[in-house]
Design a protein around this motif. Structure first.
Motif, PDB file in Angstrom:
ATOM      1  N   LYS A   1       0.802  -1.225   0.000  1.00 23.55           N
ATOM      2  CA  LYS A   1       0.000   0.000   0.000  1.00 23.55           C
ATOM      3  C   LYS A   1       0.839   1.283   0.000  1.00 23.55           C
ATOM      4  O   LYS A   1       0.502   2.239  -0.717  1.00 23.55           O
ATOM      5  N   PRO A   2       1.917   1.377   0.770  1.00 23.50           N
ATOM      6  CA  PRO A   2       2.712   2.622   0.722  1.00 23.50           C
ATOM      7  C   PRO A   2       3.292   2.902  -0.661  1.00 23.50           C
ATOM      8  O   PRO A   2       3.370   4.061  -1.072  1.00 23.50           O
ATOM      9  N   LEU A   3       3.696   1.857  -1.373  1.00 22.74           N
ATOM     10  CA  LEU A   3       4.224   2.043  -2.723  1.00 22.74           C
ATOM     11  C   LEU A   3       3.122   2.468  -3.685  1.00 22.74           C
ATOM     12  O   LEU A   3       3.316   3.349  -4.532  1.00 22.74           O
ATOM     13  N   VAL A   4       1.951   1.848  -3.568  1.00 24.00           N
ATOM     14  CA  VAL A   4       0.817   2.227  -4.408  1.00 24.00           C
ATOM     15  C   VAL A   4       0.504   3.708  -4.218  1.00 24.00           C
ATOM     16  O   VAL A   4       0.358   4.463  -5.187  1.00 24.00           O
ATOM     17  N   LYS A   5       0.425   4.138  -2.989  1.00 23.86           N
ATOM     18  CA  LYS A   5       0.093   5.525  -2.678  1.00 23.86           C
ATOM     19  C   LYS A   5       1.179   6.474  -3.177  1.00 23.86           C
ATOM     20  O   LYS A   5       0.887   7.538  -3.746  1.00 23.86           O
ATOM     21  N   ALA A   6       2.440   6.107  -2.972  1.00 26.63           N
ATOM     22  CA  ALA A   6       3.551   6.976  -3.382  1.00 26.63           C
ATOM     23  C   ALA A   6       3.576   7.164  -4.897  1.00 26.63           C
ATOM     24  O   ALA A   6       3.818   8.267  -5.393  1.00 26.63           O
ATOM     25  N   ILE A   7       3.321   6.087  -5.655  1.00 27.91           N
ATOM     26  CA  ILE A   7       3.298   6.198  -7.112  1.00 27.91           C
ATOM     27  C   ILE A   7       2.140   7.087  -7.557  1.00 27.91           C
ATOM     28  O   ILE A   7       2.287   7.930  -8.446  1.00 27.91           O
ATOM     29  N   GLU A   8       0.986   6.890  -6.945  1.00 29.10           N
ATOM     30  CA  GLU A   8      -0.190   7.670  -7.334  1.00 29.10           C
ATOM     31  C   GLU A   8      -0.018   9.160  -7.066  1.00 29.10           C
ATOM     32  O   GLU A   8      -0.697   9.987  -7.674  1.00 29.10           O
ATOM     33  N   GLU A   9       0.894   9.514  -6.177  1.00 27.73           N
ATOM     34  CA  GLU A   9       1.124  10.918  -5.861  1.00 27.73           C
ATOM     35  C   GLU A   9       2.209  11.556  -6.714  1.00 27.73           C
ATOM     36  O   GLU A   9       2.445  12.765  -6.616  1.00 27.73           O
ATOM     37  N   THR A  10       2.876  10.773  -7.565  1.00 32.40           N
ATOM     38  CA  THR A  10       3.900  11.360  -8.423  1.00 32.40           C
ATOM     39  C   THR A  10       3.246  12.191  -9.526  1.00 32.40           C
ATOM     40  O   THR A  10       2.157  11.867  -9.991  1.00 32.40           O
ATOM     41  N   PRO A  11       3.904  13.270  -9.966  1.00 32.89           N
ATOM     42  CA  PRO A  11       3.335  14.089 -11.043  1.00 32.89           C
ATOM     43  C   PRO A  11       3.101  13.295 -12.321  1.00 32.89           C
ATOM     44  O   PRO A  11       2.102  13.510 -13.019  1.00 32.89           O
ATOM     45  N   GLN A  12       4.032  12.377 -12.643  1.00 34.06           N
ATOM     46  CA  GLN A  12       3.890  11.616 -13.883  1.00 34.06           C
ATOM     47  C   GLN A  12       2.640  10.751 -13.865  1.00 34.06           C
ATOM     48  O   GLN A  12       1.878  10.716 -14.840  1.00 34.06           O
ATOM     49  N   PHE A  13       2.427  10.035 -12.757  1.00 34.67           N
ATOM     50  CA  PHE A  13       1.272   9.147 -12.682  1.00 34.67           C
ATOM     51  C   PHE A  13      -0.018   9.955 -12.632  1.00 34.67           C
ATOM     52  O   PHE A  13      -0.996   9.622 -13.292  1.00 34.67           O
ATOM     53  N   PHE A  14      -0.017  11.026 -11.849  1.00 32.03           N
ATOM     54  CA  PHE A  14      -1.209  11.868 -11.749  1.00 32.03           C
ATOM     55  C   PHE A  14      -1.567  12.452 -13.112  1.00 32.03           C
ATOM     56  O   PHE A  14      -2.725  12.433 -13.530  1.00 32.03           O
ATOM     57  N   GLY A  15      -0.562  12.970 -13.815  1.00 30.80           N
ATOM     58  CA  GLY A  15      -0.821  13.564 -15.120  1.00 30.80           C
ATOM     59  C   GLY A  15      -1.337  12.556 -16.125  1.00 30.80           C
ATOM     60  O   GLY A  15      -2.209  12.857 -16.941  1.00 30.80           O
ATOM     61  N   GLU A  16      -0.812  11.319 -16.063  1.00 27.28           N
ATOM     62  CA  GLU A  16      -1.216  10.289 -17.008  1.00 27.28           C
ATOM     63  C   GLU A  16      -2.644   9.815 -16.745  1.00 27.28           C
ATOM     64  O   GLU A  16      -3.461   9.707 -17.660  1.00 27.28           O
TER      65      GLU A  16
END
Length: 241
Positions: free
Chosen positions: A104-119
């Motif tokens: 879960k911490p990795l899932v959350k951290a990725i989802e908060e990155t600008p790249q993932f959010f923008g995509e």
């Protein structure tokens, strides 16, 4: 008061104690990894920890823990468990693996990155509003491959209609082309603030993600066309060598 059964004590003391520093060997989809038990158990409630320690664990012929997933992507999972460092690439794919392993911490951290959010929040939500976007990409690639016989380049004409007003002028515009109507792949219109340039960037990005080399050029209509000139048309140039 009765004394404890010495046999029971003996059984308890003989049980192996697993140390966090114990080295474990993993076979993830054919890729072999070595790490410590403590690293795997960093998030003890994760599916990954359960796959290693639970009753459903599987071993390969060499005695390594086996998980039938993408071993290349597991490199990023293991790096995060060791250092909490996020991957710089393949975020979408690593995100899916993190969900599978329930980290879960990795899932959350990725989802908060600008790249993932923008995509996911920006680009994908925009493309969901472009009718038949994915289907059109498949048509473009299929036609380009069909036209690649004994040729270095394949040229595919696309028509981008940003608004309903553009759509109303489509018939006059396409009649100005020297290409058959059925050979033109059309996008739009769509209800989103994204521009024609944004759509073309998405087309180029997604086609190149499939491994093709492509560039986009404006496609001019016949100079002798008597009515208003239209800038709906673009040429996708595939390069094969």
């Amino acid at each position: 008061m009765s004394l404890p059964d010495y046999k029971t004590i003996g059984k308890q003391s003989s049980a192996p104690v697993q140390s966090k520093s114990q080295v474990v060997h993993l076979n993830i989809g054919g890729h072999v990894f070595s790490t410590t038990l403590g690293t795997i158990r960093k998030f003890p409630n994760s599916t990954l920890a359960e796959l290693i320690n639970g009753s459903s664990k599987r071993m390969d012929s060499e005695g390594r823990y086996f998980i039938d997933r993408d071993g290349t992507l597991f490199t990023h999972i293991l790096e995060y468990l060791r250092t909490e460092k996020l991957p710089c690439e393949h975020l979408q794919e690593v995100h899916k693996e993190a969900i599978y392993y329930d980290i879960k911490p990795l899932v959350k951290a990725i989802e908060e990155t600008p790249q993932f959010f923008g995509e996911t929040v920006g680009r994908q939500q925009f493309l969901a509003r472009v009718p038949n976007y994915r289907e059109n990409l498949e048509v473009i690639v299929r036609v380009a491959r069909a036209e690649a016989i004994a040729s270095r380049h394949s040229n595919i004409i696309v028509c981008v209609l940003r608004t309903e007003d553009d759509l109303s002028r489509y018939n006059d515009a396409i009649d100005s082309l020297d290409a058959p109507r059925e050979s033109v792949v059309s996008f739009g219109p769509w209800k989103a603030p994204a521009s024609v340039e944004d759509l073309l960037d998405c087309v180029k990005m997604d086609i190149e993600a499939k491994g093709y080399k492509v560039k986009i050029q404006a496609h001019s209509v016949d100079k002798g066309f008597l009515f208003k000139s239209y800038d709906f048309f673009y040429k996708l140039v595939f390069t094969w060598w």
